[in-house]
Design an enzyme around this catalytic site. Structure first.
Site, mmCIF file in Angstrom:
data_model
loop_
_atom_site.group_PDB
_atom_site.id
_atom_site.type_symbol
_atom_site.label_atom_id
_atom_site.label_comp_id
_atom_site.label_asym_id
_atom_site.label_seq_id
_atom_site.Cartn_x
_atom_site.Cartn_y
_atom_site.Cartn_z
ATOM 1 N N GLU A 161 40.375 29.624 43.664
ATOM 2 C CA GLU A 161 41.331 30.745 44.388
ATOM 3 C C GLU A 161 42.097 29.942 45.605
ATOM 4 O O GLU A 161 42.051 30.247 46.703
ATOM 5 C CB GLU A 161 40.199 31.634 45.142
ATOM 6 N N ASN A 203 40.730 28.152 38.766
ATOM 7 C CA ASN A 203 40.334 29.418 38.432
ATOM 8 C C ASN A 203 40.872 30.354 39.694
ATOM 9 O O ASN A 203 40.885 29.940 40.695
ATOM 10 C CB ASN A 203 38.764 29.618 38.589
ATOM 11 N N HIS A 240 39.218 40.601 37.533
ATOM 12 C CA HIS A 240 38.467 41.665 38.370
ATOM 13 C C HIS A 240 39.344 42.840 38.434
ATOM 14 O O HIS A 240 40.253 42.756 39.285
ATOM 15 C CB HIS A 240 37.917 41.358 39.708
ATOM 16 N N GLU A 269 35.760 36.122 34.815
ATOM 17 C CA GLU A 269 34.722 36.760 35.604
ATOM 18 C C GLU A 269 35.147 38.232 35.333
ATOM 19 O O GLU A 269 35.099 39.178 36.235
ATOM 20 C CB GLU A 269 35.083 36.369 37.133
ATOM 21 N N ASP A 271 35.403 41.922 35.052
ATOM 22 C CA ASP A 271 34.641 43.497 35.184
ATOM 23 C C ASP A 271 36.081 44.366 35.346
ATOM 24 O O ASP A 271 36.696 44.024 36.058
ATOM 25 C CB ASP A 271 33.679 43.454 36.499
#
Ligand code: G3I
Length: 461
Positions: A161, A203, A240, A269, A271
């Site tokens: 990030e 990432n 996400h 990650e 979702d």
């Protein structure tokens, strides 16, 4: 599926065949030989399917039951971050990270490491540091943690990030960024030196839409790293998603364009907030996008049950709070079972002069294994992905020798390596030493020059 009058007439029939869990999504029942777990289904196309795991839940038998059954890759949700692993400067703490890693490896699963350097979840002592002291502390952290886990990690999120949200396309301001723009490449070089067998990833989130400035900023960094030989092997897309941050229609294009730079891409990650068939369709589409990109090597969801999620109220995962499979699970499993094409016919190849050719060498090997190589060659360099297949006996170690005549190997992953040109030998690392009879494992390497004629041969050790 388009609902024509004819297909509408078929709905009651299909509904009696499909399980109730499919809800309104009209998904054909799995073929007789379809895999019945996410990990096994992903393995059919050489990919993995993973989950984030929290050490605090390893005593929950429902949680561990699903974990052991469904997933073949594990990421520690918080336990390998900077605050967890170095709570006091130069005092390292690996207890919870080890619990997750050992549980995974005892079950034959691989582990993604998350994350070596990040502006967030820094230990208190680091938060107020700056300048050379912080740069050195960060590099020491990367070195110590990657060294501790050497040979046990499939891929590290080396930097997490680091790009700003919004329209700037530039770096996020942080204490690490203020140590100098080269902090990211310094972290990657330290990680490579510490664990040459691990794939090294950048990432980030909000990098899924190809049109976004943040995506373009990260893309330019990866392009620059590849052109200057900074060791980077993969890019993680956190993914996400919710109504404010929906799955973009050009998601597959984004994955493909990054892959065209000569890196693996991974969904790290995943979702997606929602429920029922709408959520299921989105999970199916994300999975299909990965499977359409040959260098999309795997998908990780950010937790197991909805109640395990960092945003539980959005019910963003594949299992409900009781551990039952949701429609989203079925859509994901079906997309995995449908398999990957290995190419991406719909995306635009916008940027590189990469040509992908696959050559295969299938030497008999002297001790019960064979090696095949898939070569991605571009003007100045190549990435070789080597598949090791055990013969009729299980392997407890292997060695592959390749001929590198007109090139120099600059990095390799998931293997130990001797030399960088001529006859180069790669041997297993800890986690991929054991290959069951007829089973496979993969490693890779990158080089400058021409990678043709590698002609790998495999032997057991
Ligand atoms: O363990 C303590 C508990 O003892 C305490 O009582 C409680 C009180 O707040 O906090 C607990 O720690 C929390 C921890 O999760 C474990 O549940 C932290 O406060 C909380 O900040 C932490 O949140 C994590 C978050 O990263 C922190 O940034 C989430 O679990 C984790 O899912 C999330 O993961 C991030 C990825 O690393 C990077 N990408 C985004 C993703 C989602 O935010």
């Amino acid at each position: 599926m388009k609902l024509t009058p004819k297909s509408v007439a078929l709905i009651p029939i299909i509904a009696t065949v499909a399980t109730a869990a499919f809800g309104a999504t009209l998904i054909a029942p799995p073929a007789a030989n379809a895999a019945t777990t996410l990990g096994a289904a992903a393995q059919q196309s050489g990919r993995y399917f993973g989950t984030a795991v929290a050490a605090g839940r390893l005593g929950d038998s429902t949680y561990v039951g699903i974990l052991n059954r469904e997933f073949d890759m594990v990421t520690a949700e918080n336990e390998m971050k900077m605050d967890a692993t170095e709570p006091n400067q130069n005092q390292f703490s690996f207890g919870n990270g080890d619990r997750i890693l050992n549980q995974a490896r005892n079950q034959g699963k691989r582990v993604r490491g998350h994350a070596l350097a990040w502006h967030s979840q820094q230990p208190g002592w680091m938060q107020n540091m700056s300048g050379t002291a912080l740069r050195n502390a960060m590099l020491n952290h990367v070195t110590q943690v990657a060294t501790y886990y050497k040979g046990k990690i499939y891929a590290w999120d080396v930097v997490n990030e680091a790009y700003a949200d919004g329209g700037s396309g530039g770096r996020r301001d942080s204490n690490l960024q203020r140590t100098g723009n080269d902090w990211i490449e310094a972290a990657f070089r330290a990680a490579r030196a510490a664990d040459p067998g691990a794939k090294l990833c950048y990432n980030d989130y909000n990098t899924d839409n190809w049109s976004d400035a943040k995506t373009q900023g990260v893309y330019r960094m990866v392009q620059d790293f590849k052109s200057r030989g900074v060791p980077i092997d993969c890019v993680g897309f956190q993914s996400h998603f919710n109504n404010n941050s929906p799955v973009p229609s050009n998601y597959q294009t984004t994955l493909q364009n990054f892959a065209n730079l000569g890196v693996d891409v991974q969904i790290t990650e995943l979702d997606i907030e929602g429920s029922g068939s709408a959520q299921a369709q989105k999970f199916g589409n994300v999975t299909k996008a990965c499977l359409a990109v040959s260098r999309c090597t795997g998908i990780t969801v950010w937790g197991i049950r909805d109640s395990d999620s960092w945003r539980a109220s959005g019910t963003p995962l594949l299992f409900d709070s009781s551990g039952n499979k949701k429609a989203a699970y079925n859509a994901t499993l079906d997309a995995l079972n449908a398999g990957g094409t290995g190419t991406d016919p719909t995306s635009t190849t916008t940027t590189t002069t990469t040509t992908t050719t696959t050559t295969t060498s299938n030497n008999p090997g002297t001790g019960g294994c064979t090696a095949t190589v898939s070569l991605n060659q571009w003007n100045e360099g190549f990435v070789a992905t080597v598949k090791v297949t055990a013969g009729s006996s299980a392997l407890s170690g292997w060695a592959v020798t390749a001929t590198v005549s007109n090139a120099t190997v600059t990095s390799s992953w998931s293997a130990n390596r001797s030399g960088n040109s001529g006859s180069v030998t790669f041997t297993n690392v800890d986690y991929n030493a054991n290959v069951p009879a007829g089973g496979t494992t993969e490693f890779g390497f990158q080089g400058s020059g021409n990678g043709s004629g590698l002609n790998p041969s495999c032997s057991a050790r």
